[in-house]
Design a protein around this motif. Structure first.
Motif, PDB file in Angstrom:
ATOM      1  N   MET A   1       0.846  -1.180   0.000  1.00  0.00           N
ATOM      2  CA  MET A   1       0.000   0.000   0.000  1.00  0.00           C
ATOM      3  C   MET A   1       0.891   1.244   0.000  1.00  0.00           C
ATOM      4  SD  MET A   1      -3.294  -0.740   2.325  1.00  0.00           S
ATOM      5  CE  MET A   1      -2.567  -1.518   3.736  1.00  0.00           C
ATOM      6  N   LEU A   2       0.481   2.222  -0.752  1.00  0.00           N
ATOM      7  CA  LEU A   2       1.271   3.429  -0.921  1.00  0.00           C
ATOM      8  C   LEU A   2       0.493   4.643  -0.470  1.00  0.00           C
ATOM      9  CD1 LEU A   2       2.341   2.556  -4.504  1.00  0.00           C
ATOM     10  CD2 LEU A   2       3.772   2.399  -2.501  1.00  0.00           C
ATOM     11  N   ARG A   3       1.166   5.530   0.216  1.00  0.00           N
ATOM     12  CA  ARG A   3       0.549   6.795   0.576  1.00  0.00           C
ATOM     13  C   ARG A   3       0.631   7.736  -0.609  1.00  0.00           C
ATOM     14  NH1 ARG A   3       2.295   8.578   6.659  1.00  0.00           N
ATOM     15  NH2 ARG A   3       1.587   6.700   7.715  1.00  0.00           N
ATOM     16  N   VAL A   4      -0.488   8.352  -0.922  1.00  0.00           N
ATOM     17  CA  VAL A   4      -0.540   9.291  -2.033  1.00  0.00           C
ATOM     18  C   VAL A   4      -1.427  10.468  -1.664  1.00  0.00           C
ATOM     19  CG1 VAL A   4      -0.173   7.538  -3.818  1.00  0.00           C
ATOM     20  CG2 VAL A   4      -2.487   8.137  -3.147  1.00  0.00           C
ATOM     21  N   ARG A   5      -1.301  11.525  -2.427  1.00  0.00           N
ATOM     22  CA  ARG A   5      -2.183  12.688  -2.310  1.00  0.00           C
ATOM     23  C   ARG A   5      -2.851  12.863  -3.668  1.00  0.00           C
ATOM     24  NH1 ARG A   5      -0.601  16.111   2.231  1.00  0.00           N
ATOM     25  NH2 ARG A   5       1.035  14.992   3.319  1.00  0.00           N
ATOM     26  N   VAL A   6      -4.173  12.686  -3.678  1.00  0.00           N
ATOM     27  CA  VAL A   6      -4.946  12.778  -4.916  1.00  0.00           C
ATOM     28  C   VAL A   6      -6.204  13.594  -4.666  1.00  0.00           C
ATOM     29  CG1 VAL A   6      -4.144  10.583  -5.889  1.00  0.00           C
ATOM     30  CG2 VAL A   6      -6.160  10.599  -4.433  1.00  0.00           C
ATOM     31  N   PRO A   7      -6.793  14.163  -5.711  1.00  0.00           N
ATOM     32  CA  PRO A   7      -8.076  14.841  -5.551  1.00  0.00           C
ATOM     33  C   PRO A   7      -9.135  13.862  -5.050  1.00  0.00           C
ATOM     34  CG  PRO A   7      -7.102  15.388  -7.662  1.00  0.00           C
ATOM     35  CD  PRO A   7      -6.281  14.290  -7.077  1.00  0.00           C
ATOM     36  N   VAL A   8     -10.119  14.369  -4.333  1.00  0.00           N
ATOM     37  CA  VAL A   8     -11.184  13.538  -3.779  1.00  0.00           C
ATOM     38  C   VAL A   8     -11.890  12.744  -4.880  1.00  0.00           C
ATOM     39  CG1 VAL A   8     -13.393  13.599  -2.546  1.00  0.00           C
ATOM     40  CG2 VAL A   8     -11.504  15.002  -1.765  1.00  0.00           C
ATOM     41  N   SER A   9     -11.997  13.308  -6.089  1.00  0.00           N
ATOM     42  CA  SER A   9     -12.671  12.593  -7.184  1.00  0.00           C
ATOM     43  C   SER A   9     -11.969  11.275  -7.505  1.00  0.00           C
ATOM     44  CB  SER A   9     -12.738  13.476  -8.427  1.00  0.00           C
ATOM     45  OG  SER A   9     -11.444  13.877  -8.820  1.00  0.00           O
ATOM     46  N   ILE A  10     -10.654  11.259  -7.507  1.00  0.00           N
ATOM     47  CA  ILE A  10      -9.893  10.023  -7.769  1.00  0.00           C
ATOM     48  C   ILE A  10     -10.045   9.065  -6.597  1.00  0.00           C
ATOM     49  CG2 ILE A  10      -7.553   9.057  -7.980  1.00  0.00           C
ATOM     50  CD1 ILE A  10      -8.449  10.137 -10.580  1.00  0.00           C
ATOM     51  N   ALA A  11      -9.990   9.600  -5.378  1.00  0.00           N
ATOM     52  CA  ALA A  11     -10.173   8.754  -4.194  1.00  0.00           C
ATOM     53  C   ALA A  11     -11.523   8.052  -4.253  1.00  0.00           C
ATOM     54  CB  ALA A  11     -10.054   9.591  -2.921  1.00  0.00           C
ATOM     55  N   ARG A  56      -5.367  12.679   1.318  1.00  0.00           N
ATOM     56  CA  ARG A  56      -4.157  11.911   1.614  1.00  0.00           C
ATOM     57  C   ARG A  56      -4.598  10.555   2.119  1.00  0.00           C
ATOM     58  NH1 ARG A  56      -0.040  11.860   6.419  1.00  0.00           N
ATOM     59  NH2 ARG A  56       1.736  10.904   5.367  1.00  0.00           N
ATOM     60  N   GLY A  57      -4.252   9.543   1.369  1.00  0.00           N
ATOM     61  CA  GLY A  57      -4.659   8.195   1.731  1.00  0.00           C
ATOM     62  C   GLY A  57      -3.708   7.181   1.144  1.00  0.00           C
ATOM     63  N   PHE A  58      -4.153   5.959   1.093  1.00  0.00           N
ATOM     64  CA  PHE A  58      -3.295   4.921   0.528  1.00  0.00           C
ATOM     65  C   PHE A  58      -4.009   4.227  -0.618  1.00  0.00           C
ATOM     66  CE2 PHE A  58      -5.641   2.982   3.988  1.00  0.00           C
ATOM     67  CZ  PHE A  58      -6.097   1.807   3.438  1.00  0.00           C
ATOM     68  N   ILE A  59      -3.207   3.757  -1.543  1.00  0.00           N
ATOM     69  CA  ILE A  59      -3.704   3.026  -2.706  1.00  0.00           C
ATOM     70  C   ILE A  59      -2.943   1.718  -2.783  1.00  0.00           C
ATOM     71  CG2 ILE A  59      -3.804   3.019  -5.229  1.00  0.00           C
ATOM     72  CD1 ILE A  59      -4.287   6.004  -5.127  1.00  0.00           C
ATOM     73  N   GLY A 170     -10.662  10.420   9.094  1.00  0.00           N
ATOM     74  CA  GLY A 170     -10.532   9.442  10.161  1.00  0.00           C
ATOM     75  C   GLY A 170      -9.969   8.102   9.730  1.00  0.00           C
ATOM     76  N   LEU A 171      -9.591   7.975   8.469  1.00  0.00           N
ATOM     77  CA  LEU A 171      -8.983   6.723   8.024  1.00  0.00           C
ATOM     78  C   LEU A 171      -7.556   6.643   8.545  1.00  0.00           C
ATOM     79  CD1 LEU A 171     -10.081   6.574   4.275  1.00  0.00           C
ATOM     80  CD2 LEU A 171     -11.048   5.321   6.191  1.00  0.00           C
ATOM     81  N   GLU A 172      -7.218   5.502   9.078  1.00  0.00           N
ATOM     82  CA  GLU A 172      -5.869   5.325   9.585  1.00  0.00           C
ATOM     83  C   GLU A 172      -4.937   4.968   8.431  1.00  0.00           C
ATOM     84  OE1 GLU A 172      -4.028   2.654  13.004  1.00  0.00           O
ATOM     85  OE2 GLU A 172      -6.051   3.392  13.427  1.00  0.00           O
ATOM     86  N   LEU A 173      -3.836   5.677   8.345  1.00  0.00           N
ATOM     87  CA  LEU A 173      -2.890   5.434   7.255  1.00  0.00           C
ATOM     88  C   LEU A 173      -1.753   4.541   7.723  1.00  0.00           C
ATOM     89  CD1 LEU A 173      -2.560   8.987   5.684  1.00  0.00           C
ATOM     90  CD2 LEU A 173      -3.884   7.069   4.857  1.00  0.00           C
ATOM     91  N   PRO A 174      -1.602   3.373   7.105  1.00  0.00           N
ATOM     92  CA  PRO A 174      -0.450   2.542   7.442  1.00  0.00           C
ATOM     93  C   PRO A 174       0.819   3.204   6.909  1.00  0.00           C
ATOM     94  CG  PRO A 174      -1.641   1.597   5.604  1.00  0.00           C
ATOM     95  CD  PRO A 174      -2.422   2.790   6.065  1.00  0.00           C
TER      96      PRO A 174
END
Length: 196
Positions: A1-11, A56-59, A170-174
């Motif tokens: 899993m990778l941390r990325v920063r993307v627009p909410v539309s892609i998320a 900011r989340g993971f993919i 509130g999503l926890e990021l590994p």
């Protein structure tokens, strides 16, 4: 899993259809002059003149897909809100996200273009109609898993859903994985192969 920063539309798209990441990476990696024109404008996934919130989340993606993205030098489109290089960890996440967005844009626009035949009707509709005539769907209801839509329609349906950054709070990021494996020397690679 990778941390990325993307627009909410892609998320949002990747939340509902995580498998589209492979098509986006493929489109990014195999880009040509025509697809680069779509990436330069990013009409679908980044609204020009608006400040879409960055998530900011993971993919989740394979190492091969990650390598295809990270190993390529790519200039961010002028319309894309890329972070400053001052904070290297933020920049790496944002740059990876930008490449994912560009890949999605290229994939979406290419598929949208390919899905129109000479009469302006969708080739997907023509294909689906031929399946129905030949009894492929039998008694399945429209919208069943096997009655799959094309990627363009799938993305359009996801975009039609209401979305905001609140659903991702509130999503926890590994922690991000270590990518030292990308930079193995030939001797290190041979040693790793011998060990296995």
């Amino acid at each position: 899993m990778l941390r990325v920063r993307v627009p909410v539309s892609i998320a949002k798209v990747l939340k509902y259809e995580p498998c589209l990441i492979s098509l986006a990476v493929e489109s990014f990696y195999d880009r040509d002059v025509d697809s680069m024109k779509h990436a330069a404008k990013i009409k679908k996934f980044v609204s020009a003149g608006t400040s879409e919130e960055i998530f900011r989340g993971f993919i989740r993606m394979s190492r091969a897909m990650y390598a295809q993205l990270v190993q390529q030098t790519f200039q961010a489109p002028k319309c894309y809100p890329l972070s400053s290089r001052n904070d290297s960890s933020v920049y790496v996440e944002a740059e990876l996200g930008m490449k994912i967005v560009c890949g999605h844009e290229m994939m979406y626009q290419q598929r949208r273009h390919e899905n129109l035949d000479g009469n302006g009707t969708s080739t997907w509709e023509a294909f689906k109609e031929s399946l129905e005539i030949n009894g492929y769907f039998k008694q399945l209801l429209p919208g069943s898993i096997i009655a799959f839509p094309g990627q363009v329609r799938c993305i359009a349906e996801i975009f039609a859903l209401p979305h905001s950054s609140e659903e991702f709070k509130g999503l926890e990021l590994p922690p991000s994985g270590n990518d030292a494996w990308l930079y193995f020397s030939e001797d290190e690679l041979k040693l790793a192969m011998v060990e296995r």
